[in-house]
Motif scaffolding. Structure first.
Motif, short mmCIF file in Angstrom:
data_model
loop_
_atom_site.label_atom_id
_atom_site.label_comp_id
_atom_site.label_asym_id
_atom_site.label_seq_id
_atom_site.Cartn_x
_atom_site.Cartn_y
_atom_site.Cartn_z
N PHE A 91 0.87 -1.18 0.00
CA PHE A 91 0.00 0.00 0.00
C PHE A 91 0.90 1.23 0.00
N TRP A 92 0.69 2.14 -0.96
CA TRP A 92 1.56 3.30 -1.09
C TRP A 92 0.77 4.51 -1.57
N ALA A 93 1.45 5.67 -1.62
CA ALA A 93 0.82 6.89 -2.14
C ALA A 93 1.92 7.77 -2.76
N THR A 94 1.52 8.59 -3.71
CA THR A 94 2.49 9.46 -4.40
C THR A 94 3.03 10.54 -3.46
N TRP A 95 2.28 10.93 -2.45
CA TRP A 95 2.68 12.00 -1.53
C TRP A 95 3.50 11.49 -0.35
N CYS A 96 3.86 10.20 -0.37
CA CYS A 96 4.56 9.55 0.74
C CYS A 96 6.01 9.27 0.34
N PRO A 97 7.00 10.10 0.80
CA PRO A 97 8.39 9.91 0.39
C PRO A 97 8.96 8.50 0.65
N PRO A 98 8.71 7.87 1.82
CA PRO A 98 9.23 6.50 1.99
C PRO A 98 8.63 5.51 0.99
N CYS A 99 7.36 5.75 0.60
CA CYS A 99 6.73 4.87 -0.39
C CYS A 99 7.47 4.98 -1.72
N VAL A 100 7.68 6.21 -2.14
CA VAL A 100 8.33 6.47 -3.43
C VAL A 100 9.74 5.88 -3.43
N GLY A 122 0.81 -3.58 -6.21
CA GLY A 122 0.76 -2.29 -5.54
C GLY A 122 -0.67 -1.78 -5.46
N LEU A 123 -1.03 -1.20 -4.32
CA LEU A 123 -2.33 -0.54 -4.16
C LEU A 123 -2.07 0.91 -3.76
N ALA A 124 -2.39 1.83 -4.65
CA ALA A 124 -2.16 3.26 -4.40
C ALA A 124 -3.31 3.84 -3.61
N VAL A 125 -3.01 4.26 -2.38
CA VAL A 125 -4.01 4.89 -1.52
C VAL A 125 -3.96 6.39 -1.85
N ASP A 126 -4.52 6.72 -3.00
CA ASP A 126 -4.31 8.04 -3.59
C ASP A 126 -5.40 8.29 -4.63
N ALA A 127 -5.44 9.53 -5.12
CA ALA A 127 -6.40 9.87 -6.18
C ALA A 127 -5.88 9.36 -7.53
N PRO A 128 -6.76 9.04 -8.47
CA PRO A 128 -6.33 8.47 -9.75
C PRO A 128 -5.37 9.34 -10.56
N THR A 129 -5.63 10.65 -10.65
CA THR A 129 -4.78 11.50 -11.51
C THR A 129 -3.33 11.53 -11.05
N PRO A 130 -3.03 11.79 -9.77
CA PRO A 130 -1.63 11.77 -9.34
C PRO A 130 -0.96 10.41 -9.57
N ILE A 177 -2.07 -14.38 5.63
CA ILE A 177 -0.98 -13.41 5.81
C ILE A 177 0.15 -14.09 6.57
N ILE A 178 1.37 -14.00 6.03
CA ILE A 178 2.53 -14.62 6.68
C ILE A 178 3.53 -13.58 7.16
N TRP A 179 3.33 -12.31 6.79
CA TRP A 179 4.27 -11.25 7.17
C TRP A 179 3.58 -9.91 6.94
N ARG A 180 3.88 -8.93 7.79
CA ARG A 180 3.36 -7.58 7.58
C ARG A 180 4.35 -6.58 8.14
N LYS A 181 4.34 -5.39 7.53
CA LYS A 181 5.22 -4.33 8.02
C LYS A 181 4.62 -2.98 7.70
N THR A 182 4.61 -2.10 8.71
CA THR A 182 4.26 -0.70 8.50
C THR A 182 5.57 0.07 8.43
N GLY A 183 5.73 0.86 7.38
CA GLY A 183 7.00 1.56 7.16
C GLY A 183 7.73 0.95 5.98
N ALA A 184 8.75 1.67 5.54
CA ALA A 184 9.48 1.23 4.34
C ALA A 184 10.22 -0.08 4.60
#
Length: 198
Positions: A91-100, A122-130, A177-184
């Motif tokens: 899960f990522w977003a264009t406005w999230c520097p660690p995601c990018v 990838g699942l972008a938690v963001d608006a379609p245009t960006p 689910i066998i693994w999860r992580k919040t953060g880069a």
């Protein structure tokens, strides 16, 4: 010598053996009928609960595999199409520097481990245009879905309680689910994950 005639109230005609057999059969049938009715009207014990299949998924994982998202290039990204594979879902977003920052490493992981059964999504938690504009500048060779606010809610149900991004999960071939992580994450960390996963 005088003979006595039996009084009528004590006069019992003899019972033939055939008639005796018929009476016994009738009594037996009546007894069986009563037993049958007793069994039919007795409270029935509840049936044992069906065993839960080993591969049964909890609600959050069931919801995940049922999800579908629009692809930036058109069409749908249906997660169910990847069931049975080893999946790394980011899960990522264009406005999230660690995601990018981590996206190129996810692309490298996809390139390196796809032959070993892994699929990055990838699942972008963001608006379609960006998202579309971003992917023109940085094309990624793994499928993307535009999840918007629905993606943020889905991530929370999967264990991302604080809603932080990026958020990644790995799913085994059985759908759990066998693994999860919040953060880069990093390519080296993902390689370690893949080494532990059959």
């Amino acid at each position: 010598m005088s003979s006595q005639t039996p009084s009528p109230e004590h006069d019992t005609p003899p019972v033939s053996s055939g008639r005796r057999w018929a009476l016994r059969a009738l009594a037996g049938a009546a007894g069986l009928g009563g037993l049958y009715l007793g069994v039919r009207t007795a409270p029935q014990a509840p049936a044992p609960a069906a065993a839960t299949p080993a591969a049964a998924l909890p609600p959050a994982e069931t919801e995940l595999w049922a999800a579908s998202f629009e692809r930036p290039e058109g069409g749908d990204l249906r997660l169910a199409d990847y069931r049975g594979q080893l999946v790394l879902l980011n899960f990522w977003a264009t406005w999230c520097p660690p995601c990018v920052k981590e996206l190129p490493e996810l692309a490298e992981f996809q390139h390196e481990f796809k032959p070993k059964g892994w699929q990055v999504l990838g699942l972008a938690v963001d608006a379609p245009t960006p998202v579309r504009e971003f992917l023109k500048k940085l094309p990624l060779d793994f499928p993307q879905g535009m999840a918007g606010l629905t993606g943020a809610q889905l991530a929370r149900t999967l264990g991302n309680s604080n809603g932080g991004l990026p958020f990644s999960i790995a799913l085994g071939r059985d759908g759990h689910i066998i693994w999860r992580k919040t953060g880069a994450t990093s390519l080296s960390e993902l390689r370690e994950l893949a080494a532990k996963t059959v």
